[in-house]
Motif scaffolding. Structure first.
Motif, mmCIF file in Angstrom:
data_model
loop_
_atom_site.group_PDB
_atom_site.id
_atom_site.type_symbol
_atom_site.label_atom_id
_atom_site.label_comp_id
_atom_site.label_asym_id
_atom_site.label_seq_id
_atom_site.Cartn_x
_atom_site.Cartn_y
_atom_site.Cartn_z
ATOM 1 N N LEU A 65 -4.830 -13.380 3.533
ATOM 2 C CA LEU A 65 -4.776 -14.634 2.795
ATOM 3 C C LEU A 65 -4.682 -15.793 3.796
ATOM 4 O O LEU A 65 -4.066 -15.662 4.860
ATOM 5 C CB LEU A 65 -3.567 -14.652 1.864
ATOM 6 N N GLU A 72 -7.628 -8.569 9.094
ATOM 7 C CA GLU A 72 -8.113 -7.759 7.976
ATOM 8 C C GLU A 72 -8.891 -8.650 7.001
ATOM 9 O O GLU A 72 -8.509 -9.810 6.796
ATOM 10 C CB GLU A 72 -6.925 -7.179 7.199
ATOM 11 N N ASP A 73 -9.891 -8.092 6.360
ATOM 12 C CA ASP A 73 -10.689 -8.873 5.416
ATOM 13 C C ASP A 73 -9.813 -9.477 4.308
ATOM 14 O O ASP A 73 -10.115 -10.544 3.784
ATOM 15 C CB ASP A 73 -11.767 -7.988 4.758
ATOM 16 N N ARG A 74 -8.752 -8.784 3.933
ATOM 17 C CA ARG A 74 -7.942 -9.234 2.795
ATOM 18 C C ARG A 74 -6.913 -10.301 3.176
ATOM 19 O O ARG A 74 -6.104 -10.696 2.343
ATOM 20 C CB ARG A 74 -7.245 -8.045 2.156
ATOM 21 N N ASP A 93 0.844 -1.198 0.000
ATOM 22 C CA ASP A 93 0.000 0.000 0.000
ATOM 23 C C ASP A 93 0.884 1.255 0.000
ATOM 24 O O ASP A 93 0.641 2.202 -0.754
ATOM 25 C CB ASP A 93 -0.903 0.038 1.249
ATOM 26 N N PRO A 112 -3.534 -8.300 -1.832
ATOM 27 C CA PRO A 112 -4.560 -7.462 -2.471
ATOM 28 C C PRO A 112 -4.656 -6.109 -1.761
ATOM 29 O O PRO A 112 -4.317 -5.983 -0.586
ATOM 30 C CB PRO A 112 -5.855 -8.258 -2.259
ATOM 31 N N GLN A 129 -6.903 -3.185 -0.024
ATOM 32 C CA GLN A 129 -7.963 -3.423 0.973
ATOM 33 C C GLN A 129 -9.345 -3.488 0.325
ATOM 34 O O GLN A 129 -9.617 -2.803 -0.654
ATOM 35 C CB GLN A 129 -7.949 -2.307 2.016
ATOM 36 N N PHE A 130 -10.176 -4.326 0.911
ATOM 37 C CA PHE A 130 -11.569 -4.438 0.461
ATOM 38 C C PHE A 130 -12.390 -4.946 1.640
ATOM 39 O O PHE A 130 -11.834 -5.365 2.659
ATOM 40 C CB PHE A 130 -11.688 -5.420 -0.722
ATOM 41 N N SER A 131 -13.705 -4.877 1.473
ATOM 42 C CA SER A 131 -14.594 -5.462 2.483
ATOM 43 C C SER A 131 -15.106 -6.794 1.972
ATOM 44 O O SER A 131 -15.516 -6.898 0.816
ATOM 45 C CB SER A 131 -15.792 -4.547 2.752
#
Lengths: 752, 270, 156
Positions: free
Chosen positions: C21, C17-19, A113, B3, B5-7
């Motif tokens: 892995l 975190e949702d992401r 990021d 990836p 960030q995403f929900s």
């Protein structure tokens, strides 16, 4: 009974198969508590001037601890051959993947990021993306050098009359393509400065001690200020020998940021930023007689050194080994090292020798085709004969021992060569669309070629167990098991009471490490020599305990005990008793085995391929290999090294290439594009035994780590060309992809 | 690689999926097996804000034959399709192709609906569906509609699916006993096809010979008018528009299309 | 989000975190570092684990997708008493590993392969393991190991 030479399953494996190895990323040392994560921001352009770097937005991003660029660094200059290679690029970038900035974040997921937010402006310059572009000197990678040719060795110009009087002269330019070593574990490091102002670096490397030296030099501190620890290493293949800028920058950053740092590159970074291998363009010329005798061989090497010429010994090593297994009365060589705007080149499994072998073995086939002789017969007509050893080649190598004809005969017998040739004829005459090709490579290579020696230390502990320390740095070769077998055999102490340690510069301060297939012949000899000293000291103590003259004692290795020669009933003393009695340090020896000189493993490979003339697809049906590296300590590990070498060698011939477009953009920068060979593209391997000892080290052994890679590539390459020979194809470059095969046939009007 | 960030949102019914997709439009992406989407997200070629995981919709995993049509639930995985006895009998090409995609691990996760929605011209299933003259059943806020495969692949990674629509089923005519063939040319077994050819009867679908999967129309017409397999196969690349890639030139790929079409037609006829 | 996965028979629940892995969940949250990462394109198979008994590449599965499911890693292969799984025993016996980096994934893929095809031929083993790259062994001994683990004679 001796276990040396018997098949012993590896002591390394228990951990690897139950909880997995401890690779750098798995290290959970207390010193790394609170470590930040690091990512290098790399050039996306092959050749450009950096006009600005803006890190403000990245610095404001969540979790960002620091962003460093060349402007922050205060390290001394770093030499790569005749040029200075920056730690982080500041003015000009010279390859896609060159590090430009370093980002540190609290969490791993924040790295990418933040890296996306660093704004670097590049003003593109013309790329130099091929050897031909480099030789043209139209664009200079280093204008101050005045040329892209940064090293010339051998004959600056070849005489015009060399081949006068030869009945037959054949010449061909052969590309030995750039490949990526790409060990399955990418590069990684973790580092922490201690309160004692000492840096500890956990480093995925083939040689902790060289790593320490380079780190200390790069950071401008004494070697005593740096400790390198090598945990388990997931493959190296020459590319972890260690002259990369990243660990030094990380060590510097850990100090500047005041935090421990963890770094693991991504695979895409690995494929563009870890050094590549091979990358030679070699022109061979053979002059000889129609009876098959070669009279003169000329090899003109051009080494693509990449953007920073870190390892210019590669082309000169190729020159040294130019003669191959042949008694050539005259050899002429030259090598030129050129810089290009591509990833730097360094060692890859074989490092200079595969290129020499590929050149001479393709040349021998071209010569055989020209005079209409079977390639096996041409080789036999020119082999150095067993009685000629030691043999000094006209290219300057001093071969120790060899049975070249015997190795080839064994392989031809095992393969059923005559029957295969008959099948080939039959299928050709029947006009089958899938044709058969047979390829031979006879090879000799040089192991322990650096002549640098190795350290070894053996301690008999007070409880009678053994701890041995080796300067070698195994990473998959099974050396722990081999050394344990040797020591058990020599001392008469069971393997489970022996442990091998390596890869920590505090434990093994002086060492060279593992590359060039040197570990057993040098590292093994060092451990042997240390154990010899321990045995000599033990003899004195045992004599004292048994009240006998030292020279009357013998070590009964079956019992692990000292006894009076010829009178075992008069009493014995075992290692546990000795160890309990010995004063500290007496049953220890720390040696440097420095007298080992290079050895020359050799062998012969035969590859059998099917080539579909409609699609160009090559299928390797069989690989039959004799690889002679002297006496075998552990056949299990020995055969494993050969299998692995065969796999990688076949892969270079068929599949692997690290490719660039004319603008210097890599087109094979992921494992989806860069073609590692898979299980489905390989056959079962057929190994033929051969063991010719050397006199050049204490064990009589030669190295086996690279040998099979060296032989298999030209064997498969020759097989593909052989399959197409009756259709008029004389040569095609590696990798012999379906499209290349189809194009070669199309050019001859033979594509179906 | 990680990836952006995403929900993550997991749904438990098709209606819930449609509602969530309707709320978020282009910002949402449907996640089935994830083996097309997640690699793109890891390389940050795709950066959806919402990922809608439809994996719990077990009702979309089935294969059945009704009135001469094979109906395949969109979330059926390649591995299951490859081993499905009903599919093997009534749509053997699809069963075979499902077993030729990627590797064992990929086949354990990847779904037929996911592959079709992704609409990669280099993927095997889209061309196989074209050759099978299949239809996609799609549900959206307005209800259900059917889209013939021939009208589904509009361009590279482009389909007529609206952001709030979901493929629920794939249908192909049951063709038990009809000859079929599949040829996939790769450098390594795990690679994407340089060229692939799928044949059912005299229908020929081409993998990776244009921006979308295409039919080899000229070949099909020649066959219909009685041309030999060899002569018909020679026309295989006539309607194609292959591009030159690092591993294969356009010219070579056209050549391969002809060779592979001949082989696929021959195995269909055998 | 909160993710709960039964890893090697034990429930692991962590806020991530949702992401995230799956491979990072296993390595960082469950503390099981046996599963390795070798690429970023789902190519190498080093990260292969069993998800509800089927081999998957854990770098291409979200931890969230595995929420409520069962995962087995290399650390869960051996019995509670430390008795090696037949695949582990065979990899050691046949020298099916060198540097060890691909090994956990290779063994998990082998377990899955044998579950579907208990007596494979060498050719079937090669095809079944096509999604697992090894840079050390040339695969010969890996194939032998899987044949051995299946209870068949290894003749080369």
């Amino acid at each position: 009974m001796s276990i040396v030479g018997t098949r012993v399953v590896r002591i390394e494996d228990q951990k690897l198969i139950t909880k997995g190895g401890t690779y750098v990323e798995d290290v959970r040392e207390e010193a790394l508590t609170g470590a930040v994560h690091a990512m290098f921001v790399r050039s996306p352009i092959a050749h450009a001037r950096i006009t600005s770097i803006d890190t403000a937005e990245a610095l404001a991003a969540p979790g960002v601890v620091a962003v460093y660029t060349a402007a922050d660094l205060d390290l001394g200059p770093r030499q790569a051959g005749p040029v200075v290679e920056p730690w982080l690029a500041s003015d000009v970038v010279r390859y896609v993947g060159e590090p430009v900035a370093l980002v540190l974040t609290e969490h791993r997921y924040q790295l990418a990021d933040a890296a996306e937010l660093i704004d670097i402006d590049y003003d593109p310059l013309d790329a130099v993306a091929s050897i031909d572009a480099a030789l043209s000197d139209e664009t200079l990678v280093f204008p101050d050098m005045g040329s892209n040719v940064v090293q010339v060795n051998g004959m600056p110009e070849f005489p015009a009359d060399t081949f006068d009087g030869c009945e037959v002269v054949v010449t061909q330019t052969i590309v030995n393509q750039r490949v990526a070593p790409a060990p399955l574990e990418v590069r990684g490091a973790a580092c922490a400065w201690g309160e004692d102002d000492r840096l500890t670096v956990w480093l995925s490397t083939q040689n902790a001690q060289i790593g320490r030296t380079l780190l200390a030099a790069g950071l401008g501190v004494g070697e005593e200020k740096v400790r390198v620890i090598t945990p388990d290493v997931g493959g190296g293949f020459g590319a972890k020998i260690g002259s990369d800028p990243e660990p030094v920058v990380l060590g510097w950053a850990a100090q500047r940021a005041g935090r421990p740092i963890r770094w693991t590159e991504t695979r895409s970074e690995n494929l563009t930023s870890m050094t590549h291998g091979r990358a030679q363009q070699n022109t061979v010329t053979v002059g000889g007689r129609r009876d098959g005798t070669v009279e003169v061989f000329r090899l003109d090497v051009v080494q693509d050194a990449g953007a920073y010429p870190r390892t210019l010994f590669l082309p000169t090593l190729t020159e040294l080994m130019a003669s191959g297994v042949y008694h050539f009365p005259k050899i002429e060589t030259r090598s030129r090292g050129v810089v290009t705007t591509t990833t730097p080149i360094a060692a890859y499994r074989g490092a200079g020798r595969p290129e020499a072998t590929a050149a001479i073995e393709r040349a021998m086939d071209l010569f055989a085709t020209e005079i209409g002789m079977d390639p096996a017969e041409v080789r036999k007509a020119n082999f150095i004969r067993p009685e000629e050893f030691p043999y000094k080649t006209k290219s300057g190598a001093n071969y120790d021992t060899g049975e070249y004809a015997q190795a080839l005969d064994k392989v031809l017998d095992a393969a059923g060569y005559a029957g295969l040739r008959a099948e080939q004829r039959r299928r050709r005459e029947a006009g089958e669309p899938v044709v058969l090709g047979l390829g031979i490579a006879s090879y000799v290579e040089i192991t322990g070629g650096d002549s640098g020696g190795e350290s070894g230390r053996v301690d008999i502990n007070p409880d009678g167990t053994v701890t041995a320390y080796t300067g070698s740095s195994p990473h998959g070769q099974g050396l722990d098991t081999s050394l344990t077998m040797l020591l058990s055999d020599q001392l008469g102490i069971p393997m489970e009471r022996i442990s091998i340690r390596h890869g920590d510069t505090d434990e093994v301060p002086k060492a060279i490490g593992t590359f060039g297939s040197r570990s057993l012949q040098l590292g093994g000899s060092a451990v042997r020599q240390a154990a010899d000293k321990v045995i000599a000291n033990a003899r004195e103590i045992a004599a004292d305990m048994l009240e006998a003259a030292p020279e009357d004692l013998e070590l009964n290795v079956d019992e692990g005990a000292w006894q009076v020669r010829g009178a075992p009933a008069s009493g014995s003393v075992d290692w546990v008793q000795l160890a309990a009695r010995a004063e500290q340090g007496v049953l220890s020896a720390d040696v440097w085995f420095g007298e080992g000189s290079p050895t020359f493993p050799f062998g012969a490979h035969l590859a059998v391929v099917d080539v579909d003339t409609e699609t160009g697809k090559v299928v390797v049906r069989r690989v039959i290999a004799a690889d002679d590296a002297g006496p075998v300590i552990n056949p299990l590990a020995f055969r494993g090294q050969r299998h692995g070498g065969l796999g990688q060698g076949v892969a270079q011939a068929l599949l692997e290439v690290m490719a660039y477009d004319p603008d210097g953009n890599p087109t094979t920068a992921t494992l989806a594009d860069y073609s590692f060979i898979t299980a489905t593209e390989l056959p079962d391997f057929e190994l033929v035994d051969s063991a010719t000892p050397t006199t050049r080290n204490l064990l009589g052994v030669k190295g086996i780590g690279e040998a099979a890679t060296i032989g298999s590539t030209p064997a498969v390459h020759n097989a593909v060309v052989d399959a197409l020979a009756h259709l008029g194809v004389r040569h095609l470059d590696m990798p012999t992809t379906p499209q290349r095969v189809w194009e070669a046939l199309s050019a001859k009007g033979e594509a179906k | 690689m990680i990836p952006a960030q995403f929900s993550y949102r997991r749904v438990s019914t098709v209606d819930e999926a449609l509602t969530v997709l309707g709320e978020h439009g282009d910002e949402a992406k449907v996640l089935a097996g994830g083996h097309s989407l997640l690699p793109l997200m890891k390389l940050r070629f795709a950066t959806p804000e919402i990922v809608v995981d439809v994996a719990p919709l077990e009702e979309l995993r089935y294969v059945r034959v009704e009135d001469g049509t094979v109906a395949i639930g969109a979330l059926s995985r390649y591995h299951d399709l490859h081993h499905d006895e009903v599919l093997r009998e009534h749509a053997p090409l699809l069963a075979h192709v499902a077993g030729a995609i990627g590797d064992q691990q990929v086949r354990h996760r990847g779904t037929i609906g996911g592959s079709l929605a992704h609409a990669d011209a280099a993927a095997d299933l889209p061309a196989a569906l074209l050759a099978s003259e299949g239809t996609l059943v799609v549900r959206g806020p307005g209800g259900q509609r059917e889209i013939p495969a021939a009208e589904f692949f509009l361009g590279p990674f482009t389909t007529p699916l609206e952001p709030d629509e979901l493929i629920t089923e794939v249908r192909v005519p049951a063709r038990a006993g009809v000859g079929w063939g599949f040829e996939k040319f790769t450098r390594r077994s795990i690679d994407w096809a340089i060229v692939g050819v799928a044949v059912v009867g005299q229908a020929v679908g081409l993998v990776n010979m244009a921006g979308t999967p295409i039919r080899a129309t000229a070949t099909e017409q020649a066959l219909a008018s009685g041309a030999s397999v060899a002569d018909a196969a020679a026309l295989a690349a006539q309607d194609a528009s292959p591009v030159t890639e690092p591993h294969a030139s356009a010219e070579y790929r056209s050549h391969l299309a002809r060779v592979l079409t001949k082989r696929a037609l021959e195995s269909a006829a055998a | 989000m909160k993710v709960s996965i039964e890893v090697n028979g034990k429930a692991v629940t962590e806020e991530v975190e949702d992401r995230t892995l799956l491979v990072h969940y296993l390595r960082e949250n469950a503390g099981l570092t046996g599963t390795n990462i070798g690429c970023d394109t789902t190519s190498c198979g080093a990260c292969t684990v069993l998800l509800d008994g089927e081999s998957v590449k854990s770098c291409t599965v979200l931890a969230a997708q595995a929420d409520g499911h069962r995962v087995m890693t290399v650390e869960g292969l051996a019995g509670e008493d430390g008795e090696l799984h037949p695949v582990q025993r065979a990899f050691r016996e046949q020298h099916g590993l060198q540097c060890g980096f691909c090994t956990p994934g290779m063994m998990m893929a082998s377990v899955s392969l044998l579950a579907h095809n208990p007596k494979p031929t060498r050719e079937e083993v090669r095809e079944g393991l096509e999604g697992n790259l090894c840079r050390c062994t040339g695969y010969h001994n890996i194939v032998s190991a899987v044949i051995d683990a299946s209870g068949q004679e290894v003749d080369r």
